[in-house]
Scaffold this motif. Structure first.
Motif, PDB file in Angstrom:
ATOM      1  N   LYS A 103       0.834  -1.218   0.000  1.00 26.81           N
ATOM      2  CA  LYS A 103       0.000   0.000   0.000  1.00 26.81           C
ATOM      3  C   LYS A 103       0.867   1.267   0.000  1.00 26.81           C
ATOM      4  O   LYS A 103       0.561   2.255  -0.678  1.00 26.81           O
ATOM      5  CB  LYS A 103      -0.925   0.000   1.226  1.00 26.81           C
ATOM      6  N   LEU A 104       1.947   1.242   0.775  1.00 26.62           N
ATOM      7  CA  LEU A 104       2.850   2.400   0.807  1.00 26.62           C
ATOM      8  C   LEU A 104       3.529   2.591  -0.542  1.00 26.62           C
ATOM      9  O   LEU A 104       3.756   3.730  -0.991  1.00 26.62           O
ATOM     10  CB  LEU A 104       3.897   2.212   1.913  1.00 26.62           C
ATOM     11  N   ARG A 105       3.845   1.491  -1.208  1.00 23.69           N
ATOM     12  CA  ARG A 105       4.448   1.581  -2.540  1.00 23.69           C
ATOM     13  C   ARG A 105       3.462   2.212  -3.528  1.00 23.69           C
ATOM     14  O   ARG A 105       3.847   3.039  -4.365  1.00 23.69           O
ATOM     15  CB  ARG A 105       4.866   0.185  -3.007  1.00 23.69           C
ATOM     16  N   GLU A 106       2.199   1.835  -3.421  1.00 26.87           N
ATOM     17  CA  GLU A 106       1.174   2.445  -4.279  1.00 26.87           C
ATOM     18  C   GLU A 106       1.070   3.945  -4.028  1.00 26.87           C
ATOM     19  O   GLU A 106       0.896   4.740  -4.977  1.00 26.87           O
ATOM     20  CB  GLU A 106      -0.186   1.782  -4.009  1.00 26.87           C
ATOM     21  N   GLN A 107       1.223   4.339  -2.750  1.00 30.60           N
ATOM     22  CA  GLN A 107       1.172   5.783  -2.437  1.00 30.60           C
ATOM     23  C   GLN A 107       2.323   6.546  -3.081  1.00 30.60           C
ATOM     24  O   GLN A 107       2.143   7.653  -3.596  1.00 30.60           O
ATOM     25  CB  GLN A 107       1.208   5.976  -0.912  1.00 30.60           C
ATOM     26  N   VAL A 108       3.523   5.937  -3.058  1.00 29.39           N
ATOM     27  CA  VAL A 108       4.680   6.599  -3.682  1.00 29.39           C
ATOM     28  C   VAL A 108       4.477   6.695  -5.189  1.00 29.39           C
ATOM     29  O   VAL A 108       4.830   7.716  -5.825  1.00 29.39           O
ATOM     30  CB  VAL A 108       5.978   5.844  -3.330  1.00 29.39           C
ATOM     31  N   GLU A 109       3.928   5.632  -5.781  1.00 31.56           N
ATOM     32  CA  GLU A 109       3.647   5.669  -7.222  1.00 31.56           C
ATOM     33  C   GLU A 109       2.652   6.786  -7.547  1.00 31.56           C
ATOM     34  O   GLU A 109       2.805   7.515  -8.547  1.00 31.56           O
ATOM     35  CB  GLU A 109       3.072   4.313  -7.665  1.00 31.56           C
ATOM     36  N   GLU A 110       1.630   6.919  -6.716  1.00 32.06           N
ATOM     37  CA  GLU A 110       0.637   7.987  -6.927  1.00 32.06           C
ATOM     38  C   GLU A 110       1.265   9.370  -6.779  1.00 32.06           C
ATOM     39  O   GLU A 110       0.916  10.310  -7.513  1.00 32.06           O
ATOM     40  CB  GLU A 110      -0.516   7.826  -5.947  1.00 32.06           C
ATOM     41  N   ARG A 111       2.192   9.505  -5.824  1.00 30.95           N
ATOM     42  CA  ARG A 111       2.872  10.802  -5.654  1.00 30.95           C
ATOM     43  C   ARG A 111       3.744  11.130  -6.862  1.00 30.95           C
ATOM     44  O   ARG A 111       3.817  12.287  -7.294  1.00 30.95           O
ATOM     45  CB  ARG A 111       3.691  10.767  -4.364  1.00 30.95           C
ATOM     46  N   LEU A 112       4.398  10.109  -7.423  1.00 34.79           N
ATOM     47  CA  LEU A 112       5.189  10.336  -8.639  1.00 34.79           C
ATOM     48  C   LEU A 112       4.296  10.782  -9.792  1.00 34.79           C
ATOM     49  O   LEU A 112       4.632  11.716 -10.546  1.00 34.79           O
ATOM     50  CB  LEU A 112       5.911   9.036  -9.027  1.00 34.79           C
ATOM     51  N   ALA A 113       3.143  10.121  -9.925  1.00 28.13           N
ATOM     52  CA  ALA A 113       2.195  10.510 -10.983  1.00 28.13           C
ATOM     53  C   ALA A 113       1.666  11.923 -10.752  1.00 28.13           C
ATOM     54  O   ALA A 113       1.439  12.689 -11.709  1.00 28.13           O
ATOM     55  CB  ALA A 113       1.041   9.509 -11.026  1.00 28.13           C
ATOM     56  N   PHE A 114       1.503  12.289  -9.475  1.00 21.73           N
ATOM     57  CA  PHE A 114       1.025  13.637  -9.145  1.00 21.73           C
ATOM     58  C   PHE A 114       2.041  14.695  -9.566  1.00 21.73           C
ATOM     59  O   PHE A 114       1.669  15.761 -10.094  1.00 21.73           O
ATOM     60  CB  PHE A 114       0.747  13.728  -7.644  1.00 21.73           C
ATOM     61  N   TYR A 115       3.339  14.417  -9.366  1.00 22.75           N
ATOM     62  CA  TYR A 115       4.368  15.373  -9.774  1.00 22.75           C
ATOM     63  C   TYR A 115       4.438  15.503 -11.291  1.00 22.75           C
ATOM     64  O   TYR A 115       4.776  16.568 -11.814  1.00 22.75           O
ATOM     65  CB  TYR A 115       5.733  14.935  -9.238  1.00 22.75           C
ATOM     66  N   GLU A 116       4.108  14.433 -12.019  1.00 26.10           N
ATOM     67  CA  GLU A 116       4.219  14.462 -13.476  1.00 26.10           C
ATOM     68  C   GLU A 116       2.933  14.978 -14.136  1.00 26.10           C
ATOM     69  O   GLU A 116       2.981  15.817 -15.027  1.00 26.10           O
ATOM     70  CB  GLU A 116       4.533  13.048 -13.999  1.00 26.10           C
ATOM     71  N   THR A 117       1.772  14.458 -13.694  1.00 24.13           N
ATOM     72  CA  THR A 117       0.498  14.784 -14.375  1.00 24.13           C
ATOM     73  C   THR A 117      -0.400  15.720 -13.579  1.00 24.13           C
ATOM     74  O   THR A 117      -1.328  16.298 -14.131  1.00 24.13           O
ATOM     75  CB  THR A 117      -0.271  13.484 -14.653  1.00 24.13           C
ATOM     76  N   GLY A 118      -0.178  15.816 -12.285  1.00 20.14           N
ATOM     77  CA  GLY A 118      -1.030  16.664 -11.459  1.00 20.14           C
ATOM     78  C   GLY A 118      -2.257  15.964 -10.930  1.00 20.14           C
ATOM     79  O   GLY A 118      -3.133  16.613 -10.320  1.00 20.14           O
TER      80      GLY A 118
END
Length: 481
Positions: free
Chosen positions: A327-342
């Motif tokens: 679950k924490l890994r999914e959160q980091v992936e989502e944060r990376l997507a947030f920095y790229e796509t918003g």
């Protein structure tokens, strides 16, 4: 109580008096709080109480009858040993010392294999220099050096073996063509033997490194599954090794975990008043490599935060699971997507609620499996005990039978002797009866003769027999005449 006494024992070393007093006050306050929580009694820990406790402990052997100063010191020493032993005895499957040793050995093996491979390249390069350009991987190069040996002996027949090692038919054909037109020097058989033996050593070291990496992966899945699921087995093991243990890593704040491994750069930056480092060991994770240059600091800070959470879950959970790490890994992936796509990521509270539900299911299943294993183990133990008792009963019965047989064997000769004696007595009685019958009848006057003894009877019978024999002889003589 053990912790408090051991703390006092440790504080009796060379330490400043003020520091000693402060630490003892903290220990007393903790014990008072524990007594209040467990028993409900209000305790005073400061001021005169500390001095009273210190005096009681100092003169304890004088206050208690039968206790000497020597036995009190022995008790203190035993207490310290028992506390240290209890600290050492952890769950065997969750010991992080093995992870620290295996990751250190893995780093050492990487350095040694690289050095040895370069030595093989340089050594075999005198004979076949073109092979370095065709094959760049160290492990494959060492296998080829061992397989080829003398390049002049390489032919079309060995093409299949080359393809098995290189896993590419074009490269195998290129090696064969290069061996025919090589610029390398000739080499003696003795030198080739040495090169081949050294290459086999390097190959065995590389294979052992693969096995050690698998062992590290399995050990990390037992000790720190959430951390390994989040950041990977190797990086997680490096963090544990650098911190000293999983417990120490769990105690670190996220800011310390972020720059763990970059202490020199940090202190140099503080000394020169320059820019402090953004990341330490966590730089080797894939997340920071995938992030853009301007977002590397942000993602490293976020990743360090999640690593701290994962290490604390792994350290203090009863049944370790990788649910929280996923679950924490999914959160980091989502944060990376947030920095790229918003795209806005999910909140931490929602993710953790889902993780708690899934983890409770997994833990329940694991406990169910453990209970089944324990039941099976108990059944096996019961069966073993029954078998053991049955064998003991059979052994006891066999011993009793052997004892009875020995007794029967001892009584049989006695019975035989008794039977022989009885038979002899019966024979004597029969003989006496026959003699009585053969004895002369009493005279006709009606008066019975007195009973003769046995010896006289025998003499009379013998005399009668001799007379009869004499009469027979006379008759025969008369007949002849």
């Amino acid at each position: 109580g053990i912790l408090h006494e051991d703390l006092r024992l440790l504080l009796e070393t060379s330490m400043p008096a003020k520091k000693k007093k402060a630490l003892l006050g903290v220990a007393d306050a903790k014990i008072g709080a524990a007594i209040l929580e467990e028993l409900g009694y209000q305790c005073q820990t400061g001021g005169v109480v500390a001095e009273i406790l210190r005096g009681i402990r100092l003169h304890f052997h004088a206050l208690v009858k039968g206790l000497t100063a020597q036995s009190a010191s022995k008790a203190q020493l035993g207490l310290g040993h028992s506390y240290s032993r209890a600290k050492v005895k952890f769950n065997v499957n969750r010991v992080d010392n093995m992870i620290i040793q295996s990751i250190s050995l893995l780093d050492q093996l990487d350095k040694d294999i690289n050095t040895f491979s370069m030595r093989v390249r340089e050594w075999y390069g005198y004979h076949f220099p073109e092979l370095i350009k065709i094959v760049s991987e160290n492990y494959t190069y060492c296998r080829l050096a061992k397989f080829i040996g003398n390049r002049k002996e390489l032919s079309e027949e060995s093409l299949e073996g080359l393809e098995e090692i290189v896993m590419d038919s074009a490269k195998a054909q290129a090696i064969l063509e290069a061996s025919r037109s090589s610029m390398g020097m000739d080499i003696s058989p003795l030198d080739l033997i040495n090169i081949e033996s050294f290459s086999s050593r390097v190959i065995s070291l590389s294979e052992y490194r693969k096995g050690l990496q698998e062992y590290l992966r399995s050990k990390m899945s037992q000790v720190a599954p959430s951390l390994s699921a989040l950041i990977g087995e190797v990086v997680g093991a490096r963090l544990i090794s650098h911190a000293g243990s999983l417990t120490n890593l769990a105690k670190y704040p996220a800011s310390t975990v972020q720059i763990l491994g970059a202490e020199k750069a940090l202190f140099r930056a503080l000394k020169t008043r320059g820019n402090t480092p953004k990341y330490g060991l966590i730089f080797h994770s894939t997340f920071i490599g995938r992030a853009a240059a301007k977002n590397k600091g942000r993602i490293s800070r976020y990743l360090a935060n999640k690593c701290t959470i994962a290490s604390r879950i792994d350290c203090f959970s009863e049944v370790p699971t990788s649910v929280f790490g996923d679950k924490l890994r999914e959160q980091v992936e989502e944060r990376l997507a947030f920095y790229e796509t918003g795209e806005p990521p999910r909140k931490n509270l929602e993710v953790m609620k889902e993780a708690v539900v899934e983890a409770s299911e997994v833990v329940a299943e694991v406990k169910r499996k453990l209970e089944k294993k324990e039941k099976k183990k108990k059944k096996r133990e019961k069966e073993k005990m029954r078998e053991k008792r049955r064998l003991e009963a059979l052994a006891a019965a066999a011993e009793e039978n052997s004892v009875l047989e020995t007794e029967e064997n001892d009584t049989e000769p006695k019975k035989k002797k008794k039977k022989k004696q009885q038979q002899q007595e019966l024979e004597l009685e029969a003989e006496s009866e026959q003699e009585m019958e053969a004895a002369p009848e009493p005279e006709e006057n009606g008066l019975e003769e007195e009973a003769l003894p046995k010896k006289k009877r025998k003499l009379v019978v013998e005399a009668d027999q001799e007379e009869k024999k004499k009469k027979k002889k006379k008759k025969k003589a008369v007949a002849r005449d």
